[in-house]
Enzyme design. Structure first.
Site, PDB file in Angstrom:
ATOM      1  N   ARG A 147      -3.436   3.896   5.767  1.00 33.44           N
ATOM      2  CA  ARG A 147      -3.481   2.589   6.417  1.00 33.44           C
ATOM      3  C   ARG A 147      -2.227   2.260   7.210  1.00 33.44           C
ATOM      4  O   ARG A 147      -2.299   1.604   8.255  1.00 33.44           O
ATOM      5  CB  ARG A 147      -3.745   1.508   5.367  1.00 33.44           C
ATOM      6  CG  ARG A 147      -5.149   1.556   4.813  1.00 33.44           C
ATOM      7  CD  ARG A 147      -5.351   0.579   3.681  1.00 33.44           C
ATOM      8  NE  ARG A 147      -6.757   0.540   3.270  1.00 33.44           N
ATOM      9  CZ  ARG A 147      -7.209  -0.141   2.249  1.00 33.44           C
ATOM     10  NH1 ARG A 147      -6.361  -0.843   1.508  1.00 33.44           N
ATOM     11  NH2 ARG A 147      -8.497  -0.130   1.940  1.00 33.44           N
ATOM     12  N   GLU A 201     -12.777  -0.096   5.203  1.00 35.58           N
ATOM     13  CA  GLU A 201     -12.423   1.257   5.624  1.00 35.58           C
ATOM     14  C   GLU A 201     -13.613   2.197   5.548  1.00 35.58           C
ATOM     15  O   GLU A 201     -13.663   3.232   6.215  1.00 35.58           O
ATOM     16  CB  GLU A 201     -11.301   1.749   4.708  1.00 35.58           C
ATOM     17  CG  GLU A 201     -10.514   2.929   5.200  1.00 35.58           C
ATOM     18  CD  GLU A 201      -9.239   3.089   4.401  1.00 35.58           C
ATOM     19  OE1 GLU A 201      -9.004   4.191   3.895  1.00 35.58           O
ATOM     20  OE2 GLU A 201      -8.494   2.101   4.281  1.00 35.58           O
ATOM     21  N   ARG A 247     -15.230   3.369   8.802  1.00 34.04           N
ATOM     22  CA  ARG A 247     -14.623   4.577   9.403  1.00 34.04           C
ATOM     23  C   ARG A 247     -14.971   5.807   8.571  1.00 34.04           C
ATOM     24  O   ARG A 247     -15.269   6.870   9.121  1.00 34.04           O
ATOM     25  CB  ARG A 247     -13.100   4.413   9.481  1.00 34.04           C
ATOM     26  CG  ARG A 247     -12.649   3.481  10.598  1.00 34.04           C
ATOM     27  CD  ARG A 247     -11.154   3.223  10.530  1.00 34.04           C
ATOM     28  NE  ARG A 247     -10.820   2.270   9.482  1.00 34.04           N
ATOM     29  CZ  ARG A 247      -9.716   2.316   8.743  1.00 34.04           C
ATOM     30  NH1 ARG A 247      -8.851   3.307   8.900  1.00 34.04           N
ATOM     31  NH2 ARG A 247      -9.481   1.391   7.833  1.00 34.04           N
ATOM     32  N   HIS A 279      -2.349  -7.108   3.899  1.00 36.97           N
ATOM     33  CA  HIS A 279      -3.445  -6.814   2.989  1.00 36.97           C
ATOM     34  C   HIS A 279      -3.033  -6.664   1.530  1.00 36.97           C
ATOM     35  O   HIS A 279      -3.675  -7.215   0.643  1.00 36.97           O
ATOM     36  CB  HIS A 279      -4.142  -5.532   3.449  1.00 36.97           C
ATOM     37  CG  HIS A 279      -5.359  -5.170   2.661  1.00 36.97           C
ATOM     38  ND1 HIS A 279      -6.426  -6.030   2.506  1.00 36.97           N
ATOM     39  CD2 HIS A 279      -5.684  -4.034   1.980  1.00 36.97           C
ATOM     40  CE1 HIS A 279      -7.361  -5.440   1.776  1.00 36.97           C
ATOM     41  NE2 HIS A 279      -6.930  -4.247   1.427  1.00 36.97           N
ATOM     42  N   HIS A 280      -1.969  -5.910   1.260  1.00 40.06           N
ATOM     43  CA  HIS A 280      -1.643  -5.583  -0.135  1.00 40.06           C
ATOM     44  C   HIS A 280      -0.138  -5.472  -0.305  1.00 40.06           C
ATOM     45  O   HIS A 280       0.553  -4.851   0.504  1.00 40.06           O
ATOM     46  CB  HIS A 280      -2.289  -4.244  -0.503  1.00 40.06           C
ATOM     47  CG  HIS A 280      -2.306  -3.964  -1.975  1.00 40.06           C
ATOM     48  ND1 HIS A 280      -3.386  -4.243  -2.784  1.00 40.06           N
ATOM     49  CD2 HIS A 280      -1.368  -3.414  -2.791  1.00 40.06           C
ATOM     50  CE1 HIS A 280      -3.123  -3.880  -4.021  1.00 40.06           C
ATOM     51  NE2 HIS A 280      -1.898  -3.374  -4.049  1.00 40.06           N
ATOM     52  N   ARG A 325      -0.597   1.981  -0.372  1.00 39.32           N
ATOM     53  CA  ARG A 325      -1.774   2.167  -1.224  1.00 39.32           C
ATOM     54  C   ARG A 325      -2.900   2.843  -0.461  1.00 39.32           C
ATOM     55  O   ARG A 325      -3.190   2.488   0.681  1.00 39.32           O
ATOM     56  CB  ARG A 325      -2.264   0.821  -1.767  1.00 39.32           C
ATOM     57  CG  ARG A 325      -3.538   0.956  -2.596  1.00 39.32           C
ATOM     58  CD  ARG A 325      -3.959  -0.353  -3.199  1.00 39.32           C
ATOM     59  NE  ARG A 325      -4.391  -1.352  -2.238  1.00 39.32           N
ATOM     60  CZ  ARG A 325      -5.565  -1.348  -1.614  1.00 39.32           C
ATOM     61  NH1 ARG A 325      -6.427  -0.358  -1.806  1.00 39.32           N
ATOM     62  NH2 ARG A 325      -5.891  -2.323  -0.800  1.00 39.32           N
ATOM     63  N   HIS A 381      -3.662  -4.019   6.519  1.00 38.27           N
ATOM     64  CA  HIS A 381      -4.957  -3.347   6.659  1.00 38.27           C
ATOM     65  C   HIS A 381      -5.238  -3.215   8.153  1.00 38.27           C
ATOM     66  O   HIS A 381      -5.149  -4.195   8.892  1.00 38.27           O
ATOM     67  CB  HIS A 381      -6.059  -4.155   5.982  1.00 38.27           C
ATOM     68  CG  HIS A 381      -7.326  -3.392   5.789  1.00 38.27           C
ATOM     69  ND1 HIS A 381      -8.151  -3.067   6.849  1.00 38.27           N
ATOM     70  CD2 HIS A 381      -7.916  -2.869   4.685  1.00 38.27           C
ATOM     71  CE1 HIS A 381      -9.188  -2.383   6.390  1.00 38.27           C
ATOM     72  NE2 HIS A 381      -9.063  -2.240   5.080  1.00 38.27           N
TER      73      HIS A 381
END
Length: 596
Positions: free
Chosen positions: A427, A403, A406, A529-530, A569, A390
């Site tokens: 990302r 996010e 932004r 992050h993911h 993602r 992220h």
């Protein structure tokens, strides 16, 4: 036994150091301290200790003396604490023993992610070590030989959004559910999510005049995932996304505010009114619904093995209860909703060496145990090498900045006071661009109009990670940036907003100019992050084995799976994924049970 009032007063005085005598001089842990007020039964039902892994009785004893979490939060307010340790984004009925340990050093659970320096009585240092699932083999085999302690229709492993959605869905389709969570609190990574939930062709988009199509959401998701996503899963995600919004709304969720996240071509990221954080809200709504449905939710309960018969059909799970030991639950179906492994940097670095040593936005339980359990049961995986960083994690306090900041108009600038990227690109691209800047970090810069557009920003201000300037000049000076450069950057950006075209970085949405003082900045850098990869599933959330067949009775949903997001993602697709495929997994498991 003391009366509740007398106990509360005595404990408060003792903890404050006002009761004289060596007995209170240096107790090592809470158990030592409480021995002065009685024997083991002061906290436990008997000397044998806890009767369940939720520590139900023990936590009731805590609140009988000290009051509820709300009572403690009120006391924090009276003390004018900057950050209350008793009021947070955590969901459900938070147990006192999540932090205040009886027979070991107490640790502030918040410190697993943050660093607030709480003054915790009998405190130790937060530390979490990954424990393999196959330790204590003899004890595990003994528990299996003893036979099942409990029986249910469906066992769900993990209490994040996917697990909670699956629990509600399975109940709605006639199944009895036991939900197991290895952490002392529920919610998984879902309670940390902030930005929104992507969905196309929804009632809320229609009310706002937003024109979107399921096909467009499919295209955006495939493009963001570099087209290695499983098209069938992406189609399932997009086609069911509007129904998932309606499903949440029917349970009391507020998903009426809509913004845009990186990689989306239209506004489709649904969240609570005013842009409040979506994750904790959705997780709490699902948790409440799961409790109301009668789901048996057990915390501090780690699944270490999926049990199968000779034909390979799932027959239950082996559980490691933190306080009650190993035991078997017999079931006809198991749903793995254990999330990813972002908090296990050794595993992250194994699949992507470039991320070695990175911080993570994940909750402390995201270590990959569930993946190991499913692999041991013969499950296949896909896309494990794709791990997302992220781009906007705050190194001050360890807070992920959504996010949506932004998306609502903030810009990214470097230490030279200049923009360097399209702020709402995907990302992976935003993270790569930030890492190339001086100091490998950047600053989110926004004005008061952005702040007022998104309630979540108030949390960041409360946590002390935001720098404020009455003017752009003052902000630049506080951030040690060249004043003329930042002034020029903001003026140029405002010009792009007026013309409707960003000729510098081709940012597609320009929601507002930055002209409303005061001005704000948050230092940010990428953090793990993911994990896009995970268990291989079909459109019914059935887990596949390495031969391409389904493992009968095994289902999975959420970040524990792979295929939905491809190589990257999109922001807003995680909540959509966990709710939609959690619902599918719950329904599929219930139908499987009925058919047996």
């Amino acid at each position: 036994m003391f009366s509740a009032t007398l106990k509360r007063t005595s404990l408060a005085l003792a903890l404050s150091g006002f009761i004289a005598g060596s007995a209170y001089a240096a107790p090592e842990v809470l158990a030592d301290f409480h021995q002065e007020m009685g024997d083991c039964s002061t906290c436990h039902v008997s000397k044998k200790g806890p009767t369940d892994d939720n520590l139900t009785h023990e936590n009731q004893q805590c609140t009988s003396c000290h009051g509820t979490m709300d009572d403690m939060a009120a006391q924090d307010a009276e003390k004018k604490l900057k950050v209350s340790p008793h009021k947070s984004h955590l969901i459900g009925e938070i147990a006192c023993t999540s932090c205040h340990k009886g027979h070991e050093k107490s640790v502030a659970y918040c410190d697993a992610c943050h660093s607030f320096d709480f003054d915790l009585p009998f405190a130790g240092k937060w530390e979490r070590k990954f424990v393999p699932i196959d330790v204590n083999k003899d004890a595990q085999e003994k528990a299996i030989a003893a036979g099942p302690r409990d029986t249910t229709d469906v066992v769900i492993v993990g209490s994040g959004g996917a697990g909670l959605a699956a629990a509600v869905s399975a109940h709605n389709n006639g199944a009895k559910v036991i939900l197991l969570e290895k952490e002392p609190v529920a919610g998984g990574n879902t309670k940390l999510a902030a930005g929104g939930m992507n969905a196309a062709e929804t009632q809320f988009q229609a009310k706002l005049g937003i024109k979107d199509k399921v096909s467009t959401m499919i295209d955006d998701t495939m493009k963001g995932g570099r087209n290695i996503n499983d098209p069938a899963l992406v189609k399932e995600l997009a086609q069911n996304s509007s129904d998932s919004i309606d499903w949440l709304t029917s349970m009391g969720a507020d998903m009426s505010d809509i913004g845009r996240m990186g990689g989306a071509s239209v506004n489709r990221s649904h969240r609570p009114t005013g842009g409040a954080g979506v994750g904790a809200h959705v997780a709490q709504v699902l948790y409440n619904a799961a409790v109301k449905s009668g789901a048996d939710i057990r915390l501090n309960s780690r699944v270490v093995r999926i049990l199968e018969d000779a034909a390979g059909n799932v027959t239950g799970v082996l559980v490691e209860g933190k306080y009650t030991g190993y035991y078997v639950i017999k079931s006809k179906a198991v749903i793995m909703a254990t999330g990813g492994f972002g908090k296990n940097n050794d595993r992250v670095a194994k699949y992507d060496p470039a991320l070695k040593g990175f911080a993570a936005t994940n909750h402390p339980g995201a270590t990959g145990d569930g993946l190991d359990v499913a692999l041991a049961a013969g499950a296949d995986t896909r896309d494990l090498k794709y791990i997302q960083a992220h781009p906007t994690w705050s190194p001050v306090g360890g807070v992920m900045v959504t996010e949506a900041v932004r998306g609502n108009g903030a810009i990214l600038v470097n230490r030279e006071g200049k923009r360097f990227v399209n702020e709402i690109t995907t990302r992976d691209k935003a993270s790569a661009a930030i890492l190339k800047q001086t100091g490998a970090s950047a600053f989110l810069v926004f004005d008061d109009s952005v702040r007022k557009s998104l309630k979540k920003i108030e949390n960041y201000i409360h946590l002390g990670i935001v720098t404020e300037g009455k003017t752009v000049k003052e902000l630049a000076e506080k951030m040690n940036m060249p004043v003329p450069a930042l002034e020029k950057t903001i003026a140029s950006y405002n010009g792009f907003v007026k013309t409707g075209k960003d000729t510098e970085f081709a940012r597609p949405n320009l929601p507002r100019d930055l002209v409303s003082a005061p001005y704000y900045a948050i230092e940010v850098k990428p953090a793990v992050h993911h994990s896009m990869g995970g268990l291989k599933i079909d459109t019914k959330a059935e887990v596949m084995n390495k031969k391409g067949s389904t493992i009968k009775g095994l289902f999975a949903a959420g970040e524990a799976t792979g295929g939905v997001h491809g190589a990257n993602r999109l922001g807003g697709n995680a909540i959509s994924d966990i709710v939609t495929f959690g619902r599918i997994a719950g329904k599929s498991a219930a139908e499987f049970v009925k058919a047996k």
